[in-house]
Motif scaffolding. Sequence first.
Motif, mmCIF file in Angstrom:
data_model
loop_
_atom_site.group_PDB
_atom_site.id
_atom_site.type_symbol
_atom_site.label_atom_id
_atom_site.label_comp_id
_atom_site.label_asym_id
_atom_site.label_seq_id
_atom_site.Cartn_x
_atom_site.Cartn_y
_atom_site.Cartn_z
ATOM 1 N N THR A 151 0.836 -1.205 0.000
ATOM 2 C CA THR A 151 0.000 0.000 0.000
ATOM 3 C C THR A 151 0.869 1.253 0.000
ATOM 4 O O THR A 151 1.943 1.276 0.601
ATOM 5 N N PHE A 153 1.190 5.086 1.271
ATOM 6 C CA PHE A 153 0.719 6.021 2.291
ATOM 7 C C PHE A 153 1.147 7.431 1.886
ATOM 8 O O PHE A 153 2.328 7.660 1.596
ATOM 9 N N ASN A 271 -0.143 -2.525 4.412
ATOM 10 C CA ASN A 271 -1.295 -1.837 4.987
ATOM 11 C C ASN A 271 -1.455 -2.108 6.477
ATOM 12 O O ASN A 271 -2.196 -1.402 7.156
ATOM 13 N N LEU A 274 -1.314 0.807 8.983
ATOM 14 C CA LEU A 274 -2.313 1.869 8.898
ATOM 15 C C LEU A 274 -2.665 2.495 10.236
ATOM 16 O O LEU A 274 -2.602 3.718 10.396
ATOM 17 N N ALA A 277 0.058 4.551 11.693
ATOM 18 C CA ALA A 277 0.264 5.791 10.938
ATOM 19 C C ALA A 277 -0.796 6.824 11.278
ATOM 20 O O ALA A 277 -0.486 8.005 11.501
ATOM 21 N N GLU A 278 -2.041 6.412 11.309
ATOM 22 C CA GLU A 278 -3.129 7.350 11.597
ATOM 23 C C GLU A 278 -3.046 7.872 13.024
ATOM 24 O O GLU A 278 -3.308 9.053 13.270
ATOM 25 N N VAL A 287 -3.533 11.572 6.554
ATOM 26 C CA VAL A 287 -2.992 10.406 5.857
ATOM 27 C C VAL A 287 -4.037 9.853 4.896
ATOM 28 O O VAL A 287 -5.234 9.820 5.211
ATOM 29 N N THR A 289 -4.426 6.469 1.970
ATOM 30 C CA THR A 289 -3.811 5.283 1.393
ATOM 31 C C THR A 289 -4.291 5.069 -0.033
ATOM 32 O O THR A 289 -5.361 5.524 -0.423
ATOM 33 N N ASN A 365 -9.546 4.734 4.521
ATOM 34 C CA ASN A 365 -8.183 4.236 4.374
ATOM 35 C C ASN A 365 -8.123 2.719 4.550
ATOM 36 O O ASN A 365 -7.346 2.034 3.881
#
Length: 426
Positions: A151, A153, A271, A274, A277-278, A287, A289, A365
């Motif tokens: 994925t 980002f 992924n 995720l 990251a968020e 963010v 994806t 996302n």
Amino acid sequence: MNFQSTRRNFLGGTAALAAGAALSVPAFAQAKPITLRVLTSTPKELYDNLGADFMAKRPDIRIVVDTPSPDYDDLTLRIFRAAITGDAPDVAFQGFNRINLVAQRGLAVPLNTLIDADGGLASLGYQTSLLDMTKVADKSYGLPFAISSPTLFYNLDLVEKAGGNPDRLPSDWPAIIELGKKIKVLGNGIMGLHYAYIGHSGAWTWMALIMSQGGSILTADERDVAFNGPEGLWALEMFRQFGEAGQIEMSLDQTRQAFSGGTIGILGTANSYLRSAEKAAAGHFSVRTASLPMKPNGKLPTGGNAAMILTKDPVRQKAAWDFVKFMTGPEAQTKLVNTTGYIPANSIAVNTPELLGKFFAENPNAMTGVQQLPTLGGWPGFPGENAIKITDLIRNHIQSVVTLRREPKAVLGDMVKEVRAMLPKA
């Protein structure tokens, strides 16, 4: 092994199945619980938390999660070493591409008898296409736990500062690389683009580039390389362009920390990153994806892992079976999705409104992974004793291209020659 599921099939079915998937809790008479040692990759806290949930339901079974491996290659080597010393774990969450290596050495227990004794798995939310990915010589060696896909980002704040449109992100590699270069020009230590390959086991992201263009890694009989064509050269040329756009050598943890800290504009990774990251970006930047650009006939290798049973003791096998069913069942799969970015392997979790029924609609996302389902194929694993050495070799060759020390065409020739020499002889 092909993963041909579609989003419609994945989200279809009935929530009524959830009732049949609940973990039964018998009356326990054992004075001392059975202790199961579990080997995983990161994040350990995920497995610790789910293990605690299981133990709350099954006080007769104690779950101890070993120090995690950084990737599936290291996890495989630990299983091999433990088999020699007689200290093998009871359960291992093994990457799809390494299931064959563990099974072919006789280190894992075929699950067919346990599956049959439970009346099959269809009613418990397991998809046939995913179960097929755990088969070796028509025997099942695992229950799918977590699905990941390659994925992209995007840090939308950096995209906008560089003159890009956050609502119309680029859809092809030339435009993505050009945007990365514009982000890098912002300065102040900002990196434009990083396509992670260090830290992803099994040369997963390299395979993703080749397969996305319709190429293959191995021939159908797995006796020879198939990446020696235009798709293989194109993948190395892409790594060359990543290096020219300013990609520097960093570990996977360093790369993700940099993105979380707002200093990478575009990051290619799994992924499963995720939720981290968020969470890190919340209140600092936005963010988004996106899937990797692909040709119409392209595929992506299905990352992630399946729960394998290694213990040969019948009593421990039964306890381990109950544990892996819980881990791959609706309740654990719901927590998996909420705490990571993995795609759930159990359809009941998705079909049940109070579990994940509303989650994906409210989290665009996370929907990127679900939308990739029709494009996911098997994660090729090189056969034979040199399997892990081969992927280490490939990583080193990629590194020589990213760092601009060698040209893609020359590297491809050496890579093909050296990998062929390490494959099992017919």
